[in-house]
Design a protein around this motif. Structure first.
Motif, PDB file in Angstrom:
ATOM      1  N   ARG A 159      34.954  40.541  42.443  1.00  0.00           N
ATOM      2  CA  ARG A 159      35.564  40.128  41.167  1.00  0.00           C
ATOM      3  C   ARG A 159      34.658  40.380  39.965  1.00  0.00           C
ATOM      4  O   ARG A 159      35.108  40.978  38.973  1.00  0.00           O
ATOM      5  N   ALA A 163      35.589  42.743  36.789  1.00  0.00           N
ATOM      6  CA  ALA A 163      35.643  42.121  35.465  1.00  0.00           C
ATOM      7  C   ALA A 163      34.671  42.783  34.493  1.00  0.00           C
ATOM      8  O   ALA A 163      34.981  42.985  33.319  1.00  0.00           O
ATOM      9  N   GLU A 218      44.899  39.755  42.715  1.00  0.00           N
ATOM     10  CA  GLU A 218      43.785  39.280  41.902  1.00  0.00           C
ATOM     11  C   GLU A 218      43.040  40.414  41.209  1.00  0.00           C
ATOM     12  O   GLU A 218      42.719  40.315  40.020  1.00  0.00           O
ATOM     13  N   SER A 220      44.109  43.386  40.444  1.00  0.00           N
ATOM     14  CA  SER A 220      44.947  44.013  39.415  1.00  0.00           C
ATOM     15  C   SER A 220      45.005  43.135  38.174  1.00  0.00           C
ATOM     16  O   SER A 220      44.988  43.638  37.038  1.00  0.00           O
ATOM     17  N   LYS A 221      45.053  41.837  38.402  1.00  0.00           N
ATOM     18  CA  LYS A 221      45.097  40.904  37.275  1.00  0.00           C
ATOM     19  C   LYS A 221      43.810  40.983  36.442  1.00  0.00           C
ATOM     20  O   LYS A 221      43.859  41.036  35.204  1.00  0.00           O
ATOM     21  N   ILE A 222      42.700  41.020  37.116  1.00  0.00           N
ATOM     22  CA  ILE A 222      41.432  41.109  36.397  1.00  0.00           C
ATOM     23  C   ILE A 222      41.321  42.419  35.641  1.00  0.00           C
ATOM     24  O   ILE A 222      40.912  42.462  34.472  1.00  0.00           O
ATOM     25  N   ALA A 223      41.708  43.500  36.315  1.00  0.00           N
ATOM     26  CA  ALA A 223      41.534  44.819  35.720  1.00  0.00           C
ATOM     27  C   ALA A 223      42.578  45.127  34.663  1.00  0.00           C
ATOM     28  O   ALA A 223      42.395  46.016  33.830  1.00  0.00           O
ATOM     29  N   GLY A 224      43.687  44.406  34.711  1.00  0.00           N
ATOM     30  CA  GLY A 224      44.769  44.719  33.785  1.00  0.00           C
ATOM     31  C   GLY A 224      45.479  46.003  34.157  1.00  0.00           C
ATOM     32  O   GLY A 224      46.122  46.652  33.320  1.00  0.00           O
ATOM     33  N   ARG A 225      45.354  46.415  35.372  1.00  0.00           N
ATOM     34  CA  ARG A 225      46.036  47.609  35.886  1.00  0.00           C
ATOM     35  C   ARG A 225      46.083  47.467  37.403  1.00  0.00           C
ATOM     36  O   ARG A 225      45.425  46.611  37.978  1.00  0.00           O
ATOM     37  N   LYS A 226      46.851  48.310  38.031  1.00  0.00           N
ATOM     38  CA  LYS A 226      46.973  48.232  39.478  1.00  0.00           C
ATOM     39  C   LYS A 226      45.662  48.653  40.154  1.00  0.00           C
ATOM     40  O   LYS A 226      45.137  49.735  39.887  1.00  0.00           O
TER      41      LYS A 226
END
Lengths: 342, 342, 342, 342
Positions: A159, A163, A218, A220-226
């Motif tokens: 993570r 991030a 998780e 994808s959410k952190i990266a803002g992309r798949k």
């Protein structure tokens, strides 16, 4: 102030581990234990290692009087879990250790678990239980979904890197080594002593392991992309422990720096000095997670190794950590036991 | 009130186990750690599983300022232990984990350990550290001699039987199964993983094991006559744990009764229901001891099985239990951690 | 000359071990393999370690054409075994690995196995398969009953002592340590890796283990009077191997002498020099048995330690050894593989 | 025709494994065994599992009369090996199990082993001993250099893929799990039973393991360009076995096809059906290697898993296989023993 605790599904390994941890917890008190097939038995018959404790007899869920219960740990199998939690009184806090409320998207749940979700409203409400990253939400949550033990280990390793943007998001490979207790107290041939002793085997090869749903969500959410990682678990001849070896493309110093920074204030996450490799046994029986980083000989590549005890930090310890937050207790209460080595 | 503790010989397994136990002890504080060959190193380098703790650096014994120390745990090898303890300030309490002060009779010491005792005065003063049977003496003692881990297990199984006169004193056979950590962190071929894994072997066959000195001393003292048991230890492929199978001539009911009565008020000793066999893993990582009894098919014969964790109840846990008494703390302080199963 | 072999019950561990041994046997050829619940599968699906072999597909017993079969190894559960063997053509030689034909006396069979024997005539005809002691009868037998693996180990340690009259017949104690594969590929909780790893436990305490029937029968026969030993088996965390520690009253020199003399010409039984203790791992995967003797410190008492691999010398290797005799082949054919160490 | 064999360095694990294999070899006969520090001892004292064999006493190398020796297995440490082999009579065939003659380039040897090569002429002459790929050269060779056990496993997984051009040469990652016996019978703390049991740890992180020298040499030679893989070994709690998980970029079908084709005629290499994962225990104690392939969920990525026994196919079995070729015997002589499972 004492909090009355019920453990549903107390006859499994995560249930027993919850009892072990709560036994020396300063403010939690076990008020009820359920185990459907073993209802009527004493916990000491099911788990003789707990026989010194004064515990309530195992009962069915229906027999529990939830009136005096403050918090429920739900250690039931997935699918069962959602059905049971749906029926619990709304004023009781719940930490679920199953897979049922980890995924936000009902479609993803159906994809990985093969059936529609029976409590989509609760699914929406649930907070993902990786304490170090969802601390504030957990504090105010009614329902927290414990992470998968494999998913937790991989996320602790990765993570902060995602991030901080220090690794190539399209080329993350996670090779995981998992001890047998992660599979529970279930009677399966490959879990027999004679089969697993002196054995190692990959399983769920090629990206079919359900914890990938958590990784995808998780990361994808952190990266803002798949983000889709490659992930292969292996069963190893040990009882407790998960060790993740993650292969990433990025500068090792930046990788190590991102981890060191992310976990600088964390009690349970220890980032080792650069180049040091953690050992699985160094966290056994504890709520600690050790992480190490090394540079590969090829520039721009690094290896991250993370290890934790699947039954403690990977499930029941994490659950107690979350419950502490939900109950307004110090986050580390009852969890500072040192690893059992050797 | 906080007690300042020094651990001498902290780089061995019993030293590390003392640190593990004291880490969550409510009133003990580790003030000094010695390890001659590793002096100058951090404990986290020697035992990475302890890296989350804020511990003093390892030093030589000479470097320790004993002025502020309340109690010393001495986890040094035998012979070294007596030389070191002889030089400690008289106002410091000492719990010795070596074999040096277990035997009352200098001649017996010389017989079993092959050299004359260098501190016979201290030997006289020392109290034998099997807490459940020497509680009062330990409370007032300055120097307590921790029992041998094998000797402790055998005594928990047999002392009440000899005291109650329910077994034939001339025909006691103890078959003992011991895990590898009892041999310490020492580089010996038969302790290598590749050698011990999937292996079992008897050793010190025929009554040559040094813990026989303790058995002889204690059992003869209880019986008021010479008692010599037959004793064969075996090394088994496990890390922690001792399991004793004792073959006695006596009525099983009387045997079970004597044990149940002797341990009725004991926190750490659990006598199982008649006919139940204890499992070694059910006490792992804890200060508990489980004892079971069964009648043989031949009348007048019984089997007693006792098990404990050699590093905890067999040495470091027992040492903390004794230190608690010596320091006026509750006997169970820091020792109520439940066994780690699975 | 090639002998056509059928293995009934090939999907268990003893079945797989038979295939392993026969795979390099100079004159045996596997013509049929049965496994009721797995009929239709390839052996390589059930036991991938055998996939390099060209083996017949698993079938039901009914599907086997016994016309061309010279010898049947019957590796079925007890009770099933007698029903099946009763129906086999009379001209086929049979080596049974179950308990069904070990006991001569139908009453004893009923006592230990809880049901009447369904083929008492065959029971009478069967020869007890402890090769080293029944060699001549086995050569001419049609039906040989393989011994129990625990019973074999104890008998190798004790038969020569009873025959030579060098031990007290009323005070023989056998403490046995058995690896997990002796319990077969059966789904039982205590056989799970997570349960047995780092564990040791006694079972069948107090003389209830069925192999006592064999001990009683054989030892009484040798002594010409009733002999009842005391016997306690323990489950240990290993896959293959049995180690027996026998406590006897007798002179150690006479004990060692009786063993050395009895086995002087035996290929598979190694008597170690006086005082040497055998290790379980030193016979793993082989048909060898190691025996050691030591004098106790108390005069007139001795310890005998014997070890063998339960799947090889304790069952399937013994079975091949017997089959060799029955087929007129050299007794050691296919059995000289050295133990696999480490 | 019988070939007289000498084993130099017989007191290590590979030496003992050579004796085990040759014990049932149809045409090899052990004529001499050396072990410098243990010269004068019987092999049965050093390795009691071999006590049934009639073996020559251990001697120093100087004491061996090489006149009647046909082939020498040299199981000495690297650096020692080159010094010894240099002095052997030129008419004796030599199979070296050390690292000394694996690398063709003296500069590479110096880079990975930290010292100049003392026998560069022999280095040039030596044939790389990965039998399946150097069969013809081995047949005519005087000196064959056994491959590293890790290097062998990785090459069995990857050579056909590089040769067939079905994977991206710049992105090969090998995650390896190795059992303890690969480190030999050496007294190192991390190899103690108490340390390794229930443990897993990466080592030589970041591309510092010496077997990389072999990977680089061989893969670059096949590809006709520089190929550098990423390689991380892990120590696992098992005695025998290596399992490699290789992450490659390529179509899984093409990958599986290349492996299936390359090994179609090979006796010892088993390519499993597509999607099947091999288990380490399925090759234990044998000269077999199992390989499996799975497609990742992300197109264009595949996982290859290969496993073998480090002491057999990874060193001593491979050595016998090469010796068979050098002596004009059938390549599989003495090597068809089935894996020991469970």
């Amino acid at each position: 102030m004492t909090h009355n605790i019920a453990i549903l599904g107390a006859s499994g390994y995560t249930g027993a581990e919850l009892v072990r941890l709560i036994a020396t917890h300063p403010t939690m008190r076990i008020a009820a234990l359920s185990a459907d097939r073993k209802a009527g038995m004493e916990m000491a018959e099911v788990y003789p290692h707990l026989r010194h404790l004064d515990l309530p007899r195992l009962v069915t869920i229906e027999e529990i009087d939830f009136a005096g219960i403050d918090l429920v740990f739900c250690a039931l199998p997935h699918a069962t879990s959602q059905a049971v939690i749906k029926e619990l009184p709304r004023d009781i806090k719940v930490v679920d250790l199953s897979a049922d409320f980890r995924l936000r998207d009902p479609a993803e749940y159906q994809k990985w678990y093969g059936q529609p979700h029976a409590a989509p409203d609760l699914q929406k409400e649930a907070v993902y239980g990786l304490t170090e990253f969802y601390r504030d939400e957990i504090r105010g949550a009614r329902l927290v979904a414990g992470t998968g033990c494999n998913a937790a280990t991989g996320q602790f390793a990765l993570r902060p890197l995602i991030a901080a943007g220090v690794v190539d998001l399209d080329d993350i490979i996670v090779d995981l080594k998992a001890a047998a207790s992660g599979a529970g107290r279930s009677l399966k041939e490959h879990l027999l002593f004679s089969e697993l002793f002196e054995n190692v085997m990959g399983y769920a090869l090629g990206g079919t392991h359900r914890h990938l749903g958590e990784f995808d969500q998780e990361f994808s959410k952190i990266a803002g992309r798949k983000v889709e990682i490659q992930f292969t678990p292996h069963l190893i001849p040990a009882t407790r422990g998960i060790l993740v070896t993650a292969y990433v493309k990025g500068e090792a110093d930046a990788v190590h720096g991102a981890l060191a920074k992310a976990y600088a204030e964390e009690t349970f996450i220890e980032v080792l000095p650069m180049g040091k490799a953690p050992s699985m046994k160094d966290v056994r029986g504890s709520n600690f997670c050790h992480i190490g980083v090394a540079a590969d000989r090829r520039p721009g590549r690094a290896i991250v190794v993370a290890t934790l005890d699947n039954l403690t930090k990977g499930s029941s310890g994490q659950a107690v950590q979350n419950a502490n937050l939900m109950l307004g207790e110090p986050e580390t209460a009852g969890l500072m036991g040192a690893p059992v080595f050797p």
